[in-house]
Enzyme design. Structure first.
Site, mmCIF file in Angstrom:
data_model
loop_
_atom_site.group_PDB
_atom_site.id
_atom_site.type_symbol
_atom_site.label_atom_id
_atom_site.label_comp_id
_atom_site.label_asym_id
_atom_site.label_seq_id
_atom_site.Cartn_x
_atom_site.Cartn_y
_atom_site.Cartn_z
ATOM 1 N N GLU A 11 0.843 -1.198 0.000
ATOM 2 C CA GLU A 11 0.000 0.000 0.000
ATOM 3 C C GLU A 11 0.871 1.237 0.000
ATOM 4 O O GLU A 11 1.655 1.478 0.931
ATOM 5 C CB GLU A 11 -0.924 0.016 1.220
ATOM 6 C CG GLU A 11 -1.819 1.250 1.254
ATOM 7 C CD GLU A 11 -2.717 1.301 2.471
ATOM 8 O OE1 GLU A 11 -3.404 2.314 2.657
ATOM 9 O OE2 GLU A 11 -2.704 0.329 3.247
ATOM 10 N N ARG A 56 10.229 -24.614 30.600
ATOM 11 C CA ARG A 56 10.930 -23.774 31.572
ATOM 12 C C ARG A 56 10.554 -22.307 31.437
ATOM 13 O O ARG A 56 10.978 -21.478 32.222
ATOM 14 C CB ARG A 56 12.442 -23.938 31.413
ATOM 15 C CG ARG A 56 12.996 -23.553 30.069
ATOM 16 C CD ARG A 56 14.428 -24.057 29.920
ATOM 17 N NE ARG A 56 14.999 -23.719 28.611
ATOM 18 C CZ ARG A 56 15.830 -22.705 28.403
ATOM 19 N NH1 ARG A 56 16.167 -21.914 29.411
ATOM 20 N NH2 ARG A 56 16.323 -22.481 27.208
ATOM 21 N N LYS A 99 -7.245 -15.371 17.026
ATOM 22 C CA LYS A 99 -7.472 -14.931 15.642
ATOM 23 C C LYS A 99 -8.918 -14.501 15.414
ATOM 24 O O LYS A 99 -9.434 -14.602 14.300
ATOM 25 C CB LYS A 99 -7.092 -16.030 14.641
ATOM 26 C CG LYS A 99 -5.623 -16.426 14.700
ATOM 27 C CD LYS A 99 -5.317 -17.535 13.708
ATOM 28 C CE LYS A 99 -3.847 -17.918 13.777
ATOM 29 N NZ LYS A 99 -3.480 -18.556 15.066
ATOM 30 N N VAL A 132 4.645 20.514 10.684
ATOM 31 C CA VAL A 132 4.854 19.174 10.123
ATOM 32 C C VAL A 132 3.541 18.530 9.708
ATOM 33 O O VAL A 132 3.420 17.979 8.606
ATOM 34 C CB VAL A 132 5.603 18.273 11.131
ATOM 35 C CG1 VAL A 132 5.761 16.865 10.568
ATOM 36 C CG2 VAL A 132 6.956 18.877 11.479
ATOM 37 N N ASP A 180 2.800 -14.012 12.966
ATOM 38 C CA ASP A 180 1.656 -14.691 12.359
ATOM 39 C C ASP A 180 0.704 -13.630 11.800
ATOM 40 O O ASP A 180 0.103 -12.881 12.578
ATOM 41 C CB ASP A 180 0.941 -15.538 13.410
ATOM 42 C CG ASP A 180 -0.149 -16.406 12.798
ATOM 43 O OD1 ASP A 180 -0.504 -16.171 11.630
ATOM 44 O OD2 ASP A 180 -0.642 -17.312 13.494
ATOM 45 N N HIS A 185 -2.827 10.005 -1.506
ATOM 46 C CA HIS A 185 -2.983 8.701 -2.168
ATOM 47 C C HIS A 185 -2.915 8.834 -3.679
ATOM 48 O O HIS A 185 -2.371 7.965 -4.361
ATOM 49 C CB HIS A 185 -4.322 8.065 -1.756
ATOM 50 C CG HIS A 185 -4.234 7.286 -0.490
ATOM 51 N ND1 HIS A 185 -3.852 5.966 -0.462
ATOM 52 C CD2 HIS A 185 -4.459 7.641 0.804
ATOM 53 C CE1 HIS A 185 -3.859 5.527 0.781
ATOM 54 N NE2 HIS A 185 -4.226 6.532 1.585
#
Length: 1048
Positions: free
Chosen positions: A729, A797, A863, A892, A939, A1035
């Site tokens: 993107e 552990r 998820k 800015v 993931d 964009h």
């Protein structure tokens, strides 16, 4: 080492023949385009010469209906048969073609049976004219025609009995027959006399009618034999394509063999007609299948095998070091493709020529023994065809092989096809000794000539009268008892009653052409072809053809040289300088040429001797289900372990990916969509599949390069960092970098870790809800927590049980385990601990009737966006904040503090609440989380709950205070995708790769803080763009093509 070539003794016939073949092949292959072009033009010119000769004859007005000369009765008698009836034959019909005259010098009662073959469905309007006029003038009498006497179903037949002495007048009278339409008429087509030329249309038409006539009157066994011969010939052609496919060419080599044979036949036919040798089209039609079956396509296949074998041996020699004393240039020179084909000719050229000489000699002998017979003429044509075929094999087809190898070298430098030297070539894949091949062919040719000599089949070798001078079909001798049965019966009754000896001559059916007002339809059809020839013969047509020829020659010649220029630099780059050795995997990457039968490859696989299996053979084993697609890595790893070559585990895995790509491309059920995968732009080389195998992905066919950018630097907790972001993107990395700049102006971002605990929520089932409630009380009790924690903590552990949250739904009980997992994300670690804890609960808690429905009952919740994660947290709960000076907001971010605060309240808080959002009180936190996850090997699916975030903004003393709260950030720095080299490099960039040396979990917690800071930067910049109205323009500039301009 160069391939071993058995060289003939110097000075012998074999040596001289091989030397000559080398020169011919070398010249042809060094000028491939010229050779192909000259051959094609010669064949095309010969074909047009034969075709134009027949056409121009008709064009000059030599068609039968264009003649003004009287009809010649003798031309109509060609192919007729005479039968006699009388006391001498016991009043039985007897064939007697000899002229017979009575003692008083007068002929016996002699009749002619004439059948008129008229095209058209109805001739009723012409019957009165014929029956009345002819009978009065000539004494001709119409009789009932024999059924099926017409060769075509759309023709009608009229049969007349005419006194033989009046046959000439009868033919003159029936030359033109009126039709039922006033402007239409039938005109008699007289047969050609000896030496007269014919038109192409007349030749084709008469041949077709004669063919139908022969088929209708042929014996069934003859038709079956011819059908079987053509079936066998087609099977031979199919076998040619099958063998060439095994040699690595699906279509073009086999097609080139057939094209070479067609050129040889056309050139042989041109030489035969030039020598004034008539060509019996019927015998040619019957004999071609036997010629193809006898000669076969073994010689092109033999040459192809030899070329590919030499190419493979030289390819292996290219990868070996150059021997001491040998020149590297000499080694490369020996691998020039013309030299490869010359080496193949050294091996097999003499044996191929010897086979040709045996076949040509047998056919020449047949032509000499039968010079005036149709069999001799066919042998003459076949001998010339074989001679030209031999020339084209070492010129035209050798050039095709040269071009094929050039193309293969362009596509895969150094990999032109493999040949297994341990498997000798044979006839269509069967092992046969070369001496047996020679004797078998000699016996077959001898049997072919002998069968024709003895004329075993009456249909094949029936005498058909005199030949046409230009080689067209000779007239057929009619069968009087089949074609004139009704007329002979009527004459028989009359002759028997009157007692006169009678002779009857049965003429072949007279062919007519339907004309309309003097205009012949066939002439119109020929005019189109006439225009084409006239156009080609015009100066403009010749100029266009010559220009196209020159352009094609120049372009193709340039392309061939460009292909050689393209291939050699790549070969030189792969060469090893200074004579150093080169380690090459023993499993070749090119497809196998001399493939083994499926049974042998399966036996090698089962016996753990599969190191010699090639890529193509392994692909075929996959397609037949002998090797599972997911187990290719294990199979090739086992093959590599048992191989004598130094094949690494990485080489085996890379080869497995390449084979799987080919298998997917050739899977029949998906070939229409996936056929291009093997040669697609999806990369697979130069990747460490050892890290992927068994950890990250299965059924691997390559890897996807993803653009990676860095945002920042950004000061996070006092440390400046570049934040890696993998995304497709546009604007995302640029926007985050602007947010980093604004945050740095205020001193950087500060992060806080509010919680660290991964969760897993199994689902348990009890016999009753009461037992489930008892289990819940036990789990929540100190004893239950102690038992479960002891069992859970014993599995690792790093795993330490923190809390247990229990919920009941009827007979189902859900327990949410929350635990630390060190620097790992921890899903596998916690699953193993939960399994052991549940076993302890059943055994020590007194719940043997408990049944584990599933280890993950969605109470985790993994998820999936869930309120329990939003409220209780899952993984790392992180907060990141920063204060941006008002001046920085203006300079800015191009907006002001109040506008940002209002936008955040209206959009992220109120707007999300109006939408009923769950954890989505932010602008685009998921964008930043996913980009960092992909870059660092997390993931990607856990972006769902990890991006749950609420963004808050407030005006404090005129400055902007911004904070993001993310309660369920699920990250790790060991395991999963973090083991991959590229993702590990990005973790190194952040200083959090692997496990922390002294504080377990510190690296994972640090990564969670960095992700939260990246989200903070992204939220700040995007909200500022929305407040200033710059989002769409940004964009369009960074993520879109330029908009269309409007003309003023």
């Amino acid at each position: 080492m160069d391939p071993v070539v058995k060289k003939p003794s110097p000075g012998g016939v074999q040596h001289r023949v091989t030397k000559g073949l080398r020169a011919i092949v070398g010249h042809a292959c060094r000028h491939p385009i010229h050779t192909l072009l000259v051959t094609a033009l010669t064949a095309a010119t010969t074909h047009l010469h034969v075709l134009e000769g027949t056409y121009q004859a008709a064009h000059r007005g030599l068609a039968p209906w264009a003649k003004e000369t009287p009809l010649n009765v003798q031309s109509f008698l060609c192919g007729s048969r005479t039968v006699t009836l009388g006391e001498a034959s016991a009043w039985r019909w007897q064939i007697d073609d000899r002229p017979k005259v009575s003692e008083d010098g007068q002929s016996d009662f002699h009749w002619a049976l004439v059948t008129l073959d008229l095209p058209g469905a109805s001739v009723d309007a012409s019957i009165p004219f014929l029956s009345n006029t002819l009978s009065e003038f000539l004494g001709a009498e119409q009789i009932t025609p024999t059924p099926d006497s017409s060769p075509s179903p759309d023709h009608s037949a009229l049969t007349f009995r005419v006194p033989y002495s009046q046959l000439d007048g009868f033919l003159q009278a029936v030359e033109i027959i009126p039709s039922e339409k006033e402007d239409d008429s039938w005109r008699l087509r007289s047969p050609r006399e000896e030496g007269s030329p014919t038109s192409l249309g007349h030749w084709v038409g008469s041949s077709w009618l004669s063919f139908l006539h022969r088929v209708k009157h042929a014996e069934t066994v003859d038709l079956v034999i011819i059908g079987l011969s053509y079936l066998a010939m087609n099977m031979t052609v199919v076998s040619l394509f099958r063998v060439m496919r095994q040699l690595g060419s699906r279509f073009w080599l086999a097609t080139s063999v057939l094209l070479s044979g067609a050129f040889a036949f056309v050139l042989g036919l041109g030489i035969t007609t030039t020598c004034d040798v008539p060509v019996d089209m019927l015998l040619l039609f019957e004999g071609i299948p036997y010629l193809v079956l006898t000669v076969g396509f073994e010689k092109p296949i033999q040459l192809t095998r030899a070329v590919l074998c030499v190419s493979e041996e030289l390819r292996g020699g290219w990868q070996r070091p150059v021997p001491n004393g040998a020149s590297s240039d000499d080694s490369r020179q020996s691998q020039l493709i013309p030299n490869i084909i010359q080496l193949a000719v050294d091996r097999e050229g003499w044996y191929i020529v010897r086979s040709y000489l045996l076949e040509i000699g047998a056919l020449a002998l047949g032509a000499v023994l039968r010079p005036n017979d149709s069999l001799g003429h066919f042998c003459f044509l076949a001998a010339w065809t074989l001679l030209i075929d031999a020339i084209l094999l070492f010129t035209f087809y050798a050039t095709i092989l040269c071009v094929k190898l050039e193309i293969t070298r362009i596509r895969s430098p150094g990999g032109l096809g493999q040949v297994n030297a341990k498997h000798p070539s044979g006839i269509f894949g069967h092992k046969v000794k070369s001496t047996n091949i020679t004797w078998w062919k000699l016996l077959t040719v001898g049997g072919f000539v002998l069968c024709h000599f003895l004329q075993l089949s009456p249909f094949f070798y029936r005498v058909m009268g005199e030949y046409m001078a230009n080689g067209t079909l000779p007239p057929t001798a009619v069968s009087p008892f089949k074609e004139a049965a009704n007329g002979l019966n009527e004459i028989y009754l009359t002759a028997r009653v009157e007692g006169f000896e009678t002779r009857v001559t049965v003429l072949p059916p007279l062919q007519y052409a339907l004309e309309s007002a003097g205009f012949n339809i066939s002439a119109t059809k020929r005019s189109t072809f006439d225009g084409v020839l006239d156009g080609l013969e015009s100066p403009l047509g010749r100029l266009c053809l010559m220009g196209a020829l020159v352009v094609s020659l120049v372009l193709n010649n340039h392309l061939i040289h460009a292909a050689r220029w393209h291939a050699w630099p790549q070969a030189r780059e792969s060469a090893v300088p200074d004579g150093s050795s080169l380690s090459v995997p023993c499993s070749a990457t090119a497809p196998e040429v001399c493939t083994r039968p499926p049974e042998e490859t399966e036996a090698l696989l089962k016996s753990n001797q599969a190191e010699s299996l090639t890529d193509d053979e392994l692909v075929e084993l996959c397609l037949r289900g002998k090797i599972a697609g997911y187990s290719l890595e294990k199979t090739l790893e086992r093959i590599a372990a048992g191989s004598s070559c130094s094949v690494t585990r990485l080489d085996a895995f890379t080869r497995a990916v390449r084979i799987r790509r080919a298998a997917v491309s050739k899977t029949p059920s998906t070939q229409n969509l996936c056929s291009g995968l093997a040669e697609s732009l999806l990369p697979y080389r130069d990747y460490n599949y050892e890290l992927v195998h068994g950890a990250c992905c299965e059924n691997v066919v390559g890897y996807l390069p993803l653009p990676l950018g860095v945002a920042g630097p950004m000061v996070i907790d006092g440390q400046a960092l570049f934040i890696p972001m993998a995304t497709t993107e546009g604007v995302l990395v640029a926007s985050a970098s602007r947010g980093c700049k604004a945050i740095n102006a205020g001193g950087g971002a500060t992060t806080m870790l509010k919680g660290d605990g991964m969760t897993r929520g199994p689902c348990l089932r009890f016999p009753s809800a009461q037992r489930a409630a008892e289990a819940q009380r036990w789990v929540e009790s100190p004893l239950g927590h102690e038992v479960l924690a002891a069992a859970f903590n014993a599995t690792s552990r790093f795993a330490r049980l923190q809390t247990l949250t229990v919920a009941q739904a009827g007979i189902y009980l859900y327990i949410r385990f929350r635990t630390t997992t060190g620097d790992a994300m921890g899903m596998n670690m916690i699953s193993k601990g939960v399994e052991k804890a549940l076993e302890a609960m059943a055994a020590e808690g007194g719940f043997p009737d408990m049944h584990t429905v599933t280890l993950s009952g969605n109470f985790c919740s993994d998820k999936k966006s869930a309120a329990i994660n939003w409220i209780g947290g899952r993984g790392k709960s992180v907060i990141a904040e920063a204060t941006i000076p008002a001046e920085t907001v203006r300079q800015v971010l191009k907006t002001d503090v109040d506008a940002l605060v209002e936008l955040n309240t209206a959009k992220n808080l109120v707007g999300s609440a109006m939408a009923g959002s769950l954890g989505g009180f932010n602008a685009h936190a998921s964008n930043l989380v996913q980009a960092v996850f992909l870059a660092t090997g997390q993931d990607p699916a856990q972006n769902v709950e990890s991006s749950s975030c609420i963004t808050t903004m407030k005006n404090i003393d005129g400055n902007l205070h911004i904070a993001v709260s993310m309660p369920s950030m699920e990250v790790g720095t060991i395991g999963g995708g973090t083991i991959l080299e590229a993702q590990g490099a990005m973790l190194d960039l952040l200083g959090v790769r692997g496990a922390h040396a002294t504080e377990p979990g510190a690296n994972a917690r640090r990564l969670a803080r960095i992700v939260a800071a990246a989200v903070l930067a992204g939220e700040l910049s995007t909200c500022a763009a929305l407040a200033a109205g710059h989002l769409v323009n940004a964009h369009m500039q960074h993520n879109r093509s330029a908009g269309a301009t409007v003309k003023k």
